[in-house]
Write an enzyme that holds these catalytic residues in place. Structure first.
Site, PDB file in Angstrom:
ATOM      1  N   GLU A 191       0.811  -1.224   0.000  1.00  0.00           N
ATOM      2  CA  GLU A 191       0.000   0.000   0.000  1.00  0.00           C
ATOM      3  C   GLU A 191       0.843   1.271   0.000  1.00  0.00           C
ATOM      4  O   GLU A 191       0.415   2.310  -0.521  1.00  0.00           O
ATOM      5  CB  GLU A 191      -0.968   0.011   1.180  1.00  0.00           C
ATOM      6  CG  GLU A 191      -2.109  -1.004   1.082  1.00  0.00           C
ATOM      7  CD  GLU A 191      -1.766  -2.384   1.610  1.00  0.00           C
ATOM      8  OE1 GLU A 191      -0.566  -2.629   1.901  1.00  0.00           O
ATOM      9  OE2 GLU A 191      -2.663  -3.228   1.730  1.00  0.00           O
ATOM     10  N   PHE A 213     -11.510  -7.494  13.995  1.00  0.00           N
ATOM     11  CA  PHE A 213     -10.446  -7.922  13.085  1.00  0.00           C
ATOM     12  C   PHE A 213     -10.151  -6.817  12.060  1.00  0.00           C
ATOM     13  O   PHE A 213     -11.061  -6.293  11.434  1.00  0.00           O
ATOM     14  CB  PHE A 213     -10.894  -9.205  12.364  1.00  0.00           C
ATOM     15  CG  PHE A 213      -9.870  -9.695  11.377  1.00  0.00           C
ATOM     16  CD1 PHE A 213      -8.617 -10.103  11.795  1.00  0.00           C
ATOM     17  CD2 PHE A 213     -10.168  -9.723  10.019  1.00  0.00           C
ATOM     18  CE1 PHE A 213      -7.667 -10.544  10.887  1.00  0.00           C
ATOM     19  CE2 PHE A 213      -9.215 -10.171   9.094  1.00  0.00           C
ATOM     20  CZ  PHE A 213      -7.959 -10.574   9.532  1.00  0.00           C
ATOM     21  N   GLN A 214      -8.893  -6.475  11.937  1.00  0.00           N
ATOM     22  CA  GLN A 214      -8.410  -5.435  11.007  1.00  0.00           C
ATOM     23  C   GLN A 214      -9.038  -4.065  11.267  1.00  0.00           C
ATOM     24  O   GLN A 214      -9.288  -3.299  10.343  1.00  0.00           O
ATOM     25  CB  GLN A 214      -8.603  -5.866   9.548  1.00  0.00           C
ATOM     26  CG  GLN A 214      -7.741  -7.075   9.220  1.00  0.00           C
ATOM     27  CD  GLN A 214      -7.609  -7.362   7.753  1.00  0.00           C
ATOM     28  OE1 GLN A 214      -8.516  -7.111   6.982  1.00  0.00           O
ATOM     29  NE2 GLN A 214      -6.462  -7.893   7.370  1.00  0.00           N
ATOM     30  N   LYS A 241     -17.576  -0.986   6.147  1.00  0.00           N
ATOM     31  CA  LYS A 241     -18.039  -1.966   5.160  1.00  0.00           C
ATOM     32  C   LYS A 241     -19.562  -1.919   4.994  1.00  0.00           C
ATOM     33  O   LYS A 241     -20.076  -2.042   3.878  1.00  0.00           O
ATOM     34  CB  LYS A 241     -17.586  -3.362   5.583  1.00  0.00           C
ATOM     35  CG  LYS A 241     -17.824  -4.401   4.515  1.00  0.00           C
ATOM     36  CD  LYS A 241     -17.135  -5.712   4.826  1.00  0.00           C
ATOM     37  CE  LYS A 241     -17.376  -6.710   3.686  1.00  0.00           C
ATOM     38  NZ  LYS A 241     -16.712  -7.985   3.956  1.00  0.00           N
ATOM     39  N   MET A 280      24.028   8.362   3.206  1.00  0.00           N
ATOM     40  CA  MET A 280      23.915   9.667   3.861  1.00  0.00           C
ATOM     41  C   MET A 280      24.157   9.549   5.368  1.00  0.00           C
ATOM     42  O   MET A 280      24.781  10.425   5.978  1.00  0.00           O
ATOM     43  CB  MET A 280      22.542  10.287   3.579  1.00  0.00           C
ATOM     44  CG  MET A 280      22.384  11.702   4.082  1.00  0.00           C
ATOM     45  SD  MET A 280      23.662  12.793   3.421  1.00  0.00           S
ATOM     46  CE  MET A 280      22.791  13.571   2.066  1.00  0.00           C
TER      47      MET A 280
HETATM   48  C1  LIG Z   1      12.117   5.251   5.668  1.00  0.00           C
HETATM   49  C2  LIG Z   1      13.375   5.905   6.094  1.00  0.00           C
HETATM   50  N1  LIG Z   1      14.154   5.335   7.047  1.00  0.00           N
HETATM   51  C3  LIG Z   1      15.295   5.923   7.427  1.00  0.00           C
HETATM   52  C4  LIG Z   1      15.702   7.105   6.876  1.00  0.00           C
HETATM   53  C5  LIG Z   1      16.992   7.784   7.333  1.00  0.00           C
HETATM   54  N2  LIG Z   1      17.950   7.868   6.210  1.00  0.00           N
HETATM   55  C6  LIG Z   1      18.116   9.003   5.481  1.00  0.00           C
HETATM   56  S1  LIG Z   1      19.181   8.812   4.237  1.00  0.00           S
HETATM   57  C7  LIG Z   1      19.491   7.227   4.660  1.00  0.00           C
HETATM   58  C8  LIG Z   1      20.462   6.395   3.869  1.00  0.00           C
HETATM   59  C9  LIG Z   1      19.933   6.041   2.537  1.00  0.00           C
HETATM   60  O1  LIG Z   1      20.774   5.069   1.959  1.00  0.00           O
HETATM   61  P1  LIG Z   1      20.626   4.687   0.449  1.00  0.00           P
HETATM   62  O2  LIG Z   1      19.208   4.451   0.110  1.00  0.00           O
HETATM   63  O3  LIG Z   1      21.551   3.573   0.151  1.00  0.00           O
HETATM   64  O4  LIG Z   1      21.049   6.028  -0.304  1.00  0.00           O
HETATM   65  P2  LIG Z   1      22.456   6.818  -0.300  1.00  0.00           P
HETATM   66  O5  LIG Z   1      22.429   7.803   0.816  1.00  0.00           O
HETATM   67  O6  LIG Z   1      23.539   5.799  -0.122  1.00  0.00           O
HETATM   68  O7  LIG Z   1      22.506   7.492  -1.630  1.00  0.00           O
HETATM   69  C10 LIG Z   1      18.741   6.851   5.773  1.00  0.00           C
HETATM   70  C11 LIG Z   1      18.791   5.520   6.430  1.00  0.00           C
HETATM   71  C12 LIG Z   1      14.849   7.670   5.899  1.00  0.00           C
HETATM   72  N3  LIG Z   1      15.130   8.839   5.321  1.00  0.00           N
HETATM   73  N4  LIG Z   1      13.723   7.044   5.515  1.00  0.00           N
END
Ligand SMILES: Cc1ncc(C[n+]2csc(CCOP(=O)(O)OP(=O)(O)O)c2C)c(N)n1
Length: 579
Positions: free
Chosen positions: A69, A131-132, A181, A492
């Protein structure tokens, strides 16, 4: 006026109860009436009546069956952001609704118009931990423009109409309609849609002439003005007005991440993005400016850094359609609440023709900043540099691709090295920063724009959050191109740990990952891989040429960092420009 005869007819011949439409029928009718022909969704018990009706309406509405979803909502967002139309989602109660919440919050933060229809347990079971059952209205309340729990089937036509109006009007955003529903099953007297009363004004707030005059006076008299422009420019369709206004007064323009493409990045007046990973020149110009003209922006902390030292010498004129945004983070000296396109047109009508020779000293200073600290990176013969990948993508697509991204380093490199030239060309998760946004958003955009080249640039981390939507892409023949910037890390986060936590790489190694080429092939898509710089162009050309869904795994330098960088909460002048 309704003719007396018609009133008599209506009174005289009420439909027999079993001839009255069900709530599900009324819902579908109302959606068709809104011009909906596309729904992204996933079925379940609480929405079975609606799915049954949807099947009968399949010549008018095409339903796209997703694999999760969250993917459905991001697809609706991609569809909405590529076109400006309202995206529509249908999911079941409980886990269906909770899986949709990330997308709903994402749409809220990025002002994206979507309507999300959720199933709910029958009314008599609400509050019994059935449920749900979840309290969808309660869970989504903080991240929607509005939500409804529908109690009577006969209310559905008016609710749908209102929901679409709310989603697209003012500052756009998500609206949730939660339908028990028994309500979708109940038969009720159908209120014809053209008789649905509509209590909302469709007039946009209008800025008074004196305020507009005062704003123009301040802008014309400023010595070091900067236009700081955001997603509001794109949502308002104000791109041409902005261009005319900036050109007329020779004003420097810096877009936010959400504003990229709202002003052509290649234009000589454009300083590039501002904020945490913005250009040196943009951040310095804001820091030294005497007048900041903020257009359709919300002073996000990724832009302002330390509020106390943000644009310390500047008066601030803030134009925004959402009064809640004005004064939320930065108190403006002059606030204009209204549609930014209309306000810019007011400015233009007040202005007399100006000479292009304005602001010579200010531009000299800005050009010096640009020359001293351009966006740059060091090349490599042995490793593929991520910045090179984006430059090459720009070159091979003639700068024309519609690009979606996940969140992380790759997202910032896209923002820095792919100069967007038109609105709605970059679709990215700005406010919520949702990993996994890129692929499903690309599918929604591709569906809306079948002849457009759509590229999803994703991280190896983010891709693994929604990669099951490759099945959706293959099922519906949506030929998106997926570029995985594969650095084996949650890049990052690793960068922050390197720079601010003494290189303690705590839980960011994701080098144990699927073989992305085989994964693509397992889904019925094509897989490409490139590891060496010398092969990049050739593999990228083949990937772009491939006619169906294609995934390219680009193995890049593992520990490359995004620069410039303003550390979180710092003064923009403390920007780190290079390692
Ligand atoms: C759903 C979610 N969980 C955690 C984060 C925190 N976060 C921000 S950037 C990042 C790393 C992303 O890694 P990747 O997808 O490999 O991209 P890169 O930075 O290596 O280009 C994380 C864990 C987020 N933004 N979104």
């Amino acid at each position: 006026m309704i003719a007396q005869q018609e009133i008599n007819n209506r009174v005289a011949t009420p439909p027999a109860p079993d001839e009255m439409p069900t709530g599900a029928e009324m819902l579908i009718q109302a959606l068709v009436h809104e011009g909906v022909d596309t729904i992204f969704g996933y079925p379940g018990g609480a929405v079975l009546h609606i799915y049954d009706e949807l099947w009968r309406a399949r010549d008018r509405i095409t339903h796209y069956l997703v694999r999760h979803e969250q993917g459905a909502v991001h697809m609706a967002e991609g569809y909405a952001r590529a076109t400006g139309r309202v995206g529509v989602v249908l999911v079941t109660s409980g886990p269906g609704a909770t899986n949709a919440v990330t997308g709903i919050a994402n749409a809220y933060m990025d002002s994206t118009p979507i309507v999300v229809i959720t199933g709910q347990v029958p009314k008599h079971l609400i509050g019994t931990d059935a449920f749900q059952e979840v309290d969808t209205v309660g869970i989504t309340r903080p991240c929607v423009k509005h939500n409804y729990l529908v109690r009577e089937a006969r209310d559905l036509p008016a609710i749908v109409r209102e929901a679409f109006h709310l989603a697209r009007s003012g500052r756009p955003g998500p609206v949730v309609i939660d339908i028990p529903k028994d309500v979708s099953a109940a038969r009720s007297n159908y209120s014809r849609l053209d008789h649905v009363s509509f209590p909302f004004s469709t007039q946009l707030a209008h800025v008074d002439h004196d305020s507009a005059r005062e704003a123009v006076r301040q802008i014309v008299n400023a010595k070091r003005p900067v236009l700081y422009v955001g997603g509001g420019i794109v949502n308002s369709g104000a791109v041409d007005s902005l261009l005319s206004f900036a050109e007329l007064l020779h004003l420097p323009v810096t877009p936010t991440l959400m504003g990229l493409g709202g002003f052509p990045s290649s234009h000589p007046l454009c300083l590039g993005m501002l904020g945490m990973h913005g250009t040196y020149a943009a951040n310095m110009a804001v820091s030294e400016s005497d007048l900041l003209v903020a257009l359709g922006v919300r002073f996000d902390d990724r832009v302002t850094g330390k509020l106390a030292t943000f644009a310390p010498h500047a008066r601030v004129i803030h134009v925004d359609i959402d009064p809640a945004n004005i004064g939320k983070n930065v108190t403006p000296t002059l606030a204009l609440t209204g549609d930014v396109g209309q306000v810019l047109n007011q400015f233009l009508s007040i202005l007399e023709q100006q000479s292009e020779e304005r602001l010579g000293l200010w531009w000299d200073q800005i050009r010096r900043w640009q020359l001293s600290q351009p966006l740059r990176f060091s090349g490599s013969q042995s490793q593929i540099k991520p910045q090179t990948v984006i430059r090459e993508l720009h070159r091979l697509t003639n700068g024309q691709a519609l690009v979606t991204t996940d969140v992380g380093q790759h997202q910032m490199w896209v923002a820095q090295f792919y100069p967007f030239i038109r609105p709605r060309q970059l679709i990215t998760s700005g406010g919520l920063g949702t990993m996994g946004f890129g692929l499903p958003a690309a599918l929604g955009a591709q569906l809306a724009l079948p002849n457009q080249l759509v590229v999803a640039v994703v991280g190896d981390g983010g891709f693994q959050m929604t990669n099951q939507e490759l099945a959706t892409a293959v099922q519906y023949d949506l030929p998106v191109k997926v570029l995985i910037m594969n650095n084996g890390y949650l890049g990052m986060v690793r960068q922050w740990q390197e720079m601010f936590y003494d290189r303690t790489y705590s839980e960011v190694d994701i080098s144990v990952a699927p073989d992305f080429v085989k994964l693509a092939e397992a889904y019925g898509a094509a897989g490409f891989r490139v590891k060496r710089p010398a092969e990049l162009r050739e593999v990228m050309e083949a990937w772009l040429r491939y006619e169906g869904v294609a995934v390219m795994d680009v193995v890049v330098a593992k520990e490359e960092n995004v620069f410039p960088m303003v550390p979180a909460g710092a003064d923009a002048r403390e920007m780190i420009t290079q390692a």
